[in-house]
Design a protein around this motif. Sequence first.
Motif, PDB file in Angstrom:
ATOM      1  N   PHE A  37       0.797  -1.224   0.000  1.00 35.16           N
ATOM      2  CA  PHE A  37       0.000   0.000   0.000  1.00 35.16           C
ATOM      3  C   PHE A  37       0.828   1.271   0.000  1.00 35.16           C
ATOM      4  CE2 PHE A  37       0.935  -1.020   4.327  1.00 35.16           C
ATOM      5  CZ  PHE A  37       1.093   0.198   4.968  1.00 35.16           C
ATOM      6  N   GLU A  38       2.094   1.186   0.441  1.00 37.84           N
ATOM      7  CA  GLU A  38       2.928   2.390   0.472  1.00 37.84           C
ATOM      8  C   GLU A  38       4.083   2.315  -0.523  1.00 37.84           C
ATOM      9  OE1 GLU A  38       4.337   2.861   4.474  1.00 37.84           O
ATOM     10  OE2 GLU A  38       4.907   0.755   4.664  1.00 37.84           O
ATOM     11  N   HIS A  39       4.015   1.373  -1.454  1.00 32.06           N
ATOM     12  CA  HIS A  39       5.074   1.276  -2.457  1.00 32.06           C
ATOM     13  C   HIS A  39       4.992   2.491  -3.390  1.00 32.06           C
ATOM     14  CE1 HIS A  39       7.561  -0.196  -5.758  1.00 32.06           C
ATOM     15  NE2 HIS A  39       8.003  -1.129  -4.943  1.00 32.06           N
ATOM     16  N   PRO A  40       6.094   3.178  -3.630  1.00 29.05           N
ATOM     17  CA  PRO A  40       6.057   4.406  -4.445  1.00 29.05           C
ATOM     18  C   PRO A  40       5.476   4.203  -5.838  1.00 29.05           C
ATOM     19  CG  PRO A  40       8.155   4.217  -3.301  1.00 29.05           C
ATOM     20  CD  PRO A  40       7.447   2.920  -3.071  1.00 29.05           C
ATOM     21  N   ALA A  41       5.778   3.078  -6.480  1.00 26.25           N
ATOM     22  CA  ALA A  41       5.280   2.864  -7.845  1.00 26.25           C
ATOM     23  C   ALA A  41       3.767   2.645  -7.856  1.00 26.25           C
ATOM     24  CB  ALA A  41       5.991   1.679  -8.483  1.00 26.25           C
ATOM     25  N   TYR A  42       3.248   1.966  -6.848  1.00 27.54           N
ATOM     26  CA  TYR A  42       1.792   1.782  -6.725  1.00 27.54           C
ATOM     27  C   TYR A  42       1.114   3.125  -6.499  1.00 27.54           C
ATOM     28  CZ  TYR A  42      -2.476   1.073  -3.928  1.00 27.54           C
ATOM     29  OH  TYR A  42      -3.741   1.157  -3.409  1.00 27.54           O
ATOM     30  N   LEU A  43       1.665   3.932  -5.594  1.00 27.35           N
ATOM     31  CA  LEU A  43       1.076   5.246  -5.314  1.00 27.35           C
ATOM     32  C   LEU A  43       1.142   6.161  -6.527  1.00 27.35           C
ATOM     33  CD1 LEU A  43       2.538   5.723  -1.739  1.00 27.35           C
ATOM     34  CD2 LEU A  43       0.117   5.406  -2.310  1.00 27.35           C
ATOM     35  N   GLU A  44       2.229   6.079  -7.283  1.00 31.10           N
ATOM     36  CA  GLU A  44       2.347   6.924  -8.474  1.00 31.10           C
ATOM     37  C   GLU A  44       1.335   6.510  -9.529  1.00 31.10           C
ATOM     38  OE1 GLU A  44       3.635  10.071 -10.776  1.00 31.10           O
ATOM     39  OE2 GLU A  44       3.871   9.625  -8.637  1.00 31.10           O
ATOM     40  N   ALA A  45       1.102   5.206  -9.674  1.00 30.42           N
ATOM     41  CA  ALA A  45       0.088   4.748 -10.633  1.00 30.42           C
ATOM     42  C   ALA A  45      -1.295   5.245 -10.220  1.00 30.42           C
ATOM     43  CB  ALA A  45       0.114   3.230 -10.745  1.00 30.42           C
ATOM     44  N   LEU A  46      -1.598   5.172  -8.924  1.00 23.21           N
ATOM     45  CA  LEU A  46      -2.871   5.712  -8.444  1.00 23.21           C
ATOM     46  C   LEU A  46      -2.976   7.208  -8.744  1.00 23.21           C
ATOM     47  CD1 LEU A  46      -3.500   4.234  -4.863  1.00 23.21           C
ATOM     48  CD2 LEU A  46      -4.772   3.728  -6.954  1.00 23.21           C
ATOM     49  N   ALA A  47      -1.915   7.940  -8.420  1.00 23.50           N
ATOM     50  CA  ALA A  47      -1.928   9.385  -8.649  1.00 23.50           C
ATOM     51  C   ALA A  47      -2.085   9.699 -10.133  1.00 23.50           C
ATOM     52  CB  ALA A  47      -0.647  10.014  -8.099  1.00 23.50           C
ATOM     53  N   ASN A  48      -1.424   8.961 -10.985  1.00 23.44           N
ATOM     54  CA  ASN A  48      -1.548   9.185 -12.429  1.00 23.44           C
ATOM     55  C   ASN A  48      -2.982   8.978 -12.894  1.00 23.44           C
ATOM     56  OD1 ASN A  48       1.161   9.770 -12.763  1.00 23.44           O
ATOM     57  ND2 ASN A  48       1.717   7.683 -13.346  1.00 23.44           N
ATOM     58  N   SER A  49      -3.649   7.941 -12.358  1.00 22.43           N
ATOM     59  CA  SER A  49      -5.027   7.676 -12.776  1.00 22.43           C
ATOM     60  C   SER A  49      -5.956   8.818 -12.373  1.00 22.43           C
ATOM     61  CB  SER A  49      -5.520   6.348 -12.190  1.00 22.43           C
ATOM     62  OG  SER A  49      -5.730   6.421 -10.794  1.00 22.43           O
ATOM     63  N   VAL A  50      -5.686   9.416 -11.207  1.00 26.23           N
ATOM     64  CA  VAL A  50      -6.475  10.562 -10.760  1.00 26.23           C
ATOM     65  C   VAL A  50      -6.178  11.784 -11.622  1.00 26.23           C
ATOM     66  CG1 VAL A  50      -6.890  12.156  -8.839  1.00 26.23           C
ATOM     67  CG2 VAL A  50      -6.635   9.695  -8.400  1.00 26.23           C
ATOM     68  N   CYS A  61     -10.124   1.163 -11.657  1.00 26.55           N
ATOM     69  CA  CYS A  61      -8.996   0.540 -10.971  1.00 26.55           C
ATOM     70  C   CYS A  61      -7.769   0.572 -11.875  1.00 26.55           C
ATOM     71  CB  CYS A  61      -9.336  -0.892 -10.592  1.00 26.55           C
ATOM     72  SG  CYS A  61     -10.663  -1.031  -9.380  1.00 26.55           S
ATOM     73  N   LEU A  62      -6.631   0.240 -11.329  1.00 20.70           N
ATOM     74  CA  LEU A  62      -5.389   0.324 -12.101  1.00 20.70           C
ATOM     75  C   LEU A  62      -5.323  -0.719 -13.209  1.00 20.70           C
ATOM     76  CD1 LEU A  62      -2.845   1.087  -9.241  1.00 20.70           C
ATOM     77  CD2 LEU A  62      -3.917   2.686 -10.847  1.00 20.70           C
ATOM     78  N   ASN A  63      -6.005  -1.836 -13.044  1.00 23.05           N
ATOM     79  CA  ASN A  63      -6.156  -2.828 -14.119  1.00 23.05           C
ATOM     80  C   ASN A  63      -4.816  -3.146 -14.793  1.00 23.05           C
ATOM     81  OD1 ASN A  63      -8.896  -3.008 -13.529  1.00 23.05           O
ATOM     82  ND2 ASN A  63      -9.434  -1.348 -14.915  1.00 23.05           N
ATOM     83  N   ILE A 118       1.483  -2.142 -14.239  1.00 20.57           N
ATOM     84  CA  ILE A 118       2.302  -3.318 -14.534  1.00 20.57           C
ATOM     85  C   ILE A 118       3.743  -3.080 -14.094  1.00 20.57           C
ATOM     86  CG2 ILE A 118       3.131  -4.864 -16.340  1.00 20.57           C
ATOM     87  CD1 ILE A 118       0.099  -5.040 -15.663  1.00 20.57           C
ATOM     88  N   GLN A 119       4.233  -1.877 -14.298  1.00 24.18           N
ATOM     89  CA  GLN A 119       5.591  -1.564 -13.853  1.00 24.18           C
ATOM     90  C   GLN A 119       5.696  -1.612 -12.324  1.00 24.18           C
ATOM     91  OE1 GLN A 119       8.448  -1.170 -15.762  1.00 24.18           O
ATOM     92  NE2 GLN A 119       7.018  -2.007 -17.265  1.00 24.18           N
ATOM     93  N   ALA A 120       4.632  -1.213 -11.646  1.00 28.68           N
ATOM     94  CA  ALA A 120       4.623  -1.313 -10.188  1.00 28.68           C
ATOM     95  C   ALA A 120       4.640  -2.774  -9.749  1.00 28.68           C
ATOM     96  CB  ALA A 120       3.382  -0.608  -9.622  1.00 28.68           C
ATOM     97  N   LEU A 121       3.806  -3.607 -10.379  1.00 27.12           N
ATOM     98  CA  LEU A 121       3.793  -5.037 -10.053  1.00 27.12           C
ATOM     99  C   LEU A 121       5.154  -5.665 -10.342  1.00 27.12           C
ATOM    100  CD1 LEU A 121       0.295  -6.123 -11.442  1.00 27.12           C
ATOM    101  CD2 LEU A 121       0.884  -5.404  -9.111  1.00 27.12           C
TER     102      LEU A 121
END
Length: 358
Positions: free
Chosen positions: A195-208, A334-336, A342-345
Amino acid sequence: MAASQVESGSSECQGSAHTPARHPAIPRSKIGVVLANLGTPDDTDYWSMRRYLNEFLSDKRVVDYPSWKWQPLLQLIILTRRPFKSGEAYRSIWNKEKDESPLLTITRDQTRKLAEALRQRHGERVLVDFCMRYGNPSTDSVLRRMQAAGCDRILFFPLYPQYASPTTATANDHAFRSLMKLKWQPALRTVPAYFEHPAYLEALANSVREKYAAADTPPEVLVTSYHGVPKRFLLEGDPYYCQCQKTTRLLRERLGWEEGAIQTAFQSQFGPEEWVGPQTVDHVAELARQGKKHIAVLSPAFASDCVETLEEINEEIRDSFLAAGGERFTYIPCLNDRDDHIQALLAIAENELGGWLG
């Protein structure tokens, strides 16, 4: 047979002149990555829905009431009615072209893209597949298939950014139960909450950012809606609620927004006991009554769009907001299989594969 004879990759039984007669074939050593998602019914008819719901609601991690109390209620009342309602919800979002749920379609696409990303970086030694905790493809069948293909080390990756007992824990439980049936168990690692991984958070922020940039006028409030859990789970030590709150805060900080611009709520409550809140369906209606005309809703806890997002949020919760006086409702998917997701995963997987890929 000596232990050294069956060592991964260098086994004397592995295609050498020393292989005993009639020794079963042993494939070359590989590393497996299994993406694990919640699950899906095979179809939307009554019996398909009943099988799926029975498996889901019989899981002690999901509903932990004593069996003597819960099972009669489940079998005699809930499963005689709920499959009709759930089937209707699934039909409203069903992928008719492929005759499957969107969750299945999206998880397959995520798997394909992650497999290609890992192949480009590590060649053919890493196999990637996916399984469902409930429904098909089952965890058991996928782990057996990977082991048969030569995966003597497997990274099990629950697609839940925030840890919760009814999601992450039950997925891991089921994976280890599957290993109990194997004569030759692969080594298994599980991916922790990210939940606090930078790449996951950046993907969320990009989607917003993308949704807000595409809007004629930006939403006044962003609601992050997470799947709910009973409040006693929090009191008993489950970290899910706290990790959801931290996800919202970290997302707000990454976006550079002021406090109050993002609000946290929880959806999908059922049963009589108190759940963590506020409840999304009620919270969005309250925002409308406060004069908010345009809101956006994002689901950071879901890695893939599913019935809880496409039907519950984008239909039921949308209707609640509009009926209370709201005018515009923006659902942020969702990030789908977004490339940044995918880069975060990939980054998370490679970190957890440390020592295996070297």
